[in-house]
Write a protein that holds these residues in place. Sequence first.
Motif, PDB file in Angstrom:
ATOM      1  N   LEU A  52      47.501  35.474  25.488  1.00 35.50           N
ATOM      2  CA  LEU A  52      46.982  34.142  25.203  1.00 35.50           C
ATOM      3  C   LEU A  52      48.093  33.137  24.974  1.00 35.50           C
ATOM      4  CD1 LEU A  52      44.269  35.279  22.638  1.00 35.50           C
ATOM      5  CD2 LEU A  52      44.003  34.917  25.117  1.00 35.50           C
ATOM      6  N   GLU A  53      47.750  31.874  25.217  1.00 36.14           N
ATOM      7  CA  GLU A  53      48.654  30.765  24.936  1.00 36.14           C
ATOM      8  C   GLU A  53      48.198  30.175  23.598  1.00 36.14           C
ATOM      9  OE1 GLU A  53      51.788  29.403  25.460  1.00 36.14           O
ATOM     10  OE2 GLU A  53      51.214  30.019  27.492  1.00 36.14           O
ATOM     11  N   PRO A  54      48.905  30.483  22.494  1.00 31.77           N
ATOM     12  CA  PRO A  54      48.414  30.112  21.161  1.00 31.77           C
ATOM     13  C   PRO A  54      48.126  28.621  20.991  1.00 31.77           C
ATOM     14  CG  PRO A  54      50.205  31.666  20.968  1.00 31.77           C
ATOM     15  CD  PRO A  54      50.129  31.288  22.425  1.00 31.77           C
ATOM     16  N   ALA A  55      48.947  27.754  21.593  1.00 30.54           N
ATOM     17  CA  ALA A  55      48.786  26.315  21.374  1.00 30.54           C
ATOM     18  C   ALA A  55      47.442  25.799  21.888  1.00 30.54           C
ATOM     19  CB  ALA A  55      49.924  25.558  22.047  1.00 30.54           C
ATOM     20  N   PHE A  56      46.827  26.516  22.797  1.00 29.28           N
ATOM     21  CA  PHE A  56      45.583  26.032  23.410  1.00 29.28           C
ATOM     22  C   PHE A  56      44.430  27.014  23.214  1.00 29.28           C
ATOM     23  CE2 PHE A  56      49.141  24.163  25.678  1.00 29.28           C
ATOM     24  CZ  PHE A  56      48.838  22.811  25.557  1.00 29.28           C
ATOM     25  N   PHE A  76      48.294  34.934  16.315  1.00 34.41           N
ATOM     26  CA  PHE A  76      48.273  35.486  17.674  1.00 34.41           C
ATOM     27  C   PHE A  76      49.303  36.583  17.826  1.00 34.41           C
ATOM     28  CE2 PHE A  76      46.591  31.249  17.924  1.00 34.41           C
ATOM     29  CZ  PHE A  76      45.550  31.349  18.831  1.00 34.41           C
ATOM     30  N   SER A  77      48.940  37.572  18.625  1.00 35.04           N
ATOM     31  CA  SER A  77      49.892  38.596  19.017  1.00 35.04           C
ATOM     32  C   SER A  77      49.497  39.058  20.418  1.00 35.04           C
ATOM     33  CB  SER A  77      49.848  39.752  18.017  1.00 35.04           C
ATOM     34  OG  SER A  77      50.651  40.799  18.482  1.00 35.04           O
ATOM     35  N   ARG A  82      43.469  36.406  15.755  1.00 41.67           N
ATOM     36  CA  ARG A  82      42.846  36.799  14.487  1.00 41.67           C
ATOM     37  C   ARG A  82      42.679  35.572  13.606  1.00 41.67           C
ATOM     38  NH1 ARG A  82      46.249  41.353  14.947  1.00 41.67           N
ATOM     39  NH2 ARG A  82      45.032  43.235  14.670  1.00 41.67           N
ATOM     40  N   VAL A  83      41.592  35.574  12.835  1.00 36.72           N
ATOM     41  CA  VAL A  83      41.449  34.526  11.838  1.00 36.72           C
ATOM     42  C   VAL A  83      40.873  35.148  10.571  1.00 36.72           C
ATOM     43  CG1 VAL A  83      39.125  33.761  12.535  1.00 36.72           C
ATOM     44  CG2 VAL A  83      40.722  32.125  11.478  1.00 36.72           C
ATOM     45  N   TRP A  97      34.846  30.881  20.270  1.00 29.66           N
ATOM     46  CA  TRP A  97      36.266  30.950  20.633  1.00 29.66           C
ATOM     47  C   TRP A  97      36.524  30.227  21.945  1.00 29.66           C
ATOM     48  CZ3 TRP A  97      36.905  33.142  25.331  1.00 29.66           C
ATOM     49  CH2 TRP A  97      35.942  34.046  25.770  1.00 29.66           C
ATOM     50  N   HIS A  98      37.742  29.772  22.098  1.00 27.47           N
ATOM     51  CA  HIS A  98      38.210  29.274  23.395  1.00 27.47           C
ATOM     52  C   HIS A  98      39.667  29.692  23.524  1.00 27.47           C
ATOM     53  CE1 HIS A  98      39.658  26.078  20.730  1.00 27.47           C
ATOM     54  NE2 HIS A  98      40.617  25.891  21.638  1.00 27.47           N
ATOM     55  N   VAL A  99      40.030  30.110  24.696  1.00 30.19           N
ATOM     56  CA  VAL A  99      41.408  30.553  24.898  1.00 30.19           C
ATOM     57  C   VAL A  99      41.953  30.031  26.224  1.00 30.19           C
ATOM     58  CG1 VAL A  99      41.135  32.665  23.525  1.00 30.19           C
ATOM     59  CG2 VAL A  99      40.728  32.748  25.979  1.00 30.19           C
ATOM     60  N   LEU A 100      43.251  29.864  26.226  1.00 27.94           N
ATOM     61  CA  LEU A 100      43.976  29.606  27.473  1.00 27.94           C
ATOM     62  C   LEU A 100      44.867  30.825  27.689  1.00 27.94           C
ATOM     63  CD1 LEU A 100      44.673  27.423  29.685  1.00 27.94           C
ATOM     64  CD2 LEU A 100      46.686  26.960  28.304  1.00 27.94           C
ATOM     65  N   SER A 101      44.665  31.463  28.833  1.00 23.63           N
ATOM     66  CA  SER A 101      45.467  32.645  29.115  1.00 23.63           C
ATOM     67  C   SER A 101      46.770  32.236  29.786  1.00 23.63           C
ATOM     68  CB  SER A 101      44.692  33.632  29.979  1.00 23.63           C
ATOM     69  OG  SER A 101      44.169  32.986  31.108  1.00 23.63           O
TER      70      SER A 101
END
Length: 117
Positions: A52-56, A76-77, A82-83, A97-101
């Motif tokens: 994952l790209e943590p900033a996004f 992030f790891s 995780r929250v 959730w939303h993620v940018l890979s």
Amino acid sequence: MRIPMFATAVLLGVIAGTAAEAHAFLDHADPRVGSTVPTAPREVSLTYTQNLEPAFSGVEVTDANGARVDLGKPSFSSSVMRVGLKPLSPGAYKVRWHVLSVDTHKTEGSFTFHVGQ
Ligand SMILES: [Cu+2]
């Protein structure tokens, strides 16, 4: 030799197509998607199929009234986000959730889990 070469081209096309579709989908979650857990979890852990790209990327956990119960900034790891959670009382909780890979594709989703009976 035409048939084997054609078959090879098709196979390569399938492989390339599969790679292009390989976004970061939720692989598994803890608490598990749709599960009922007997005791309140201290955190939600989301594992994806790509890094994952943590900033996004982000996650929100809300109770049945829509109030936030997560502690804010996720950690992030690689492919895991995780929250932490506030102390949860029995009830239903929603994880959005939303993620940018790392392949620059965005995906998002939500699920619920229950604490208690
Ligand atoms: Cu992708």
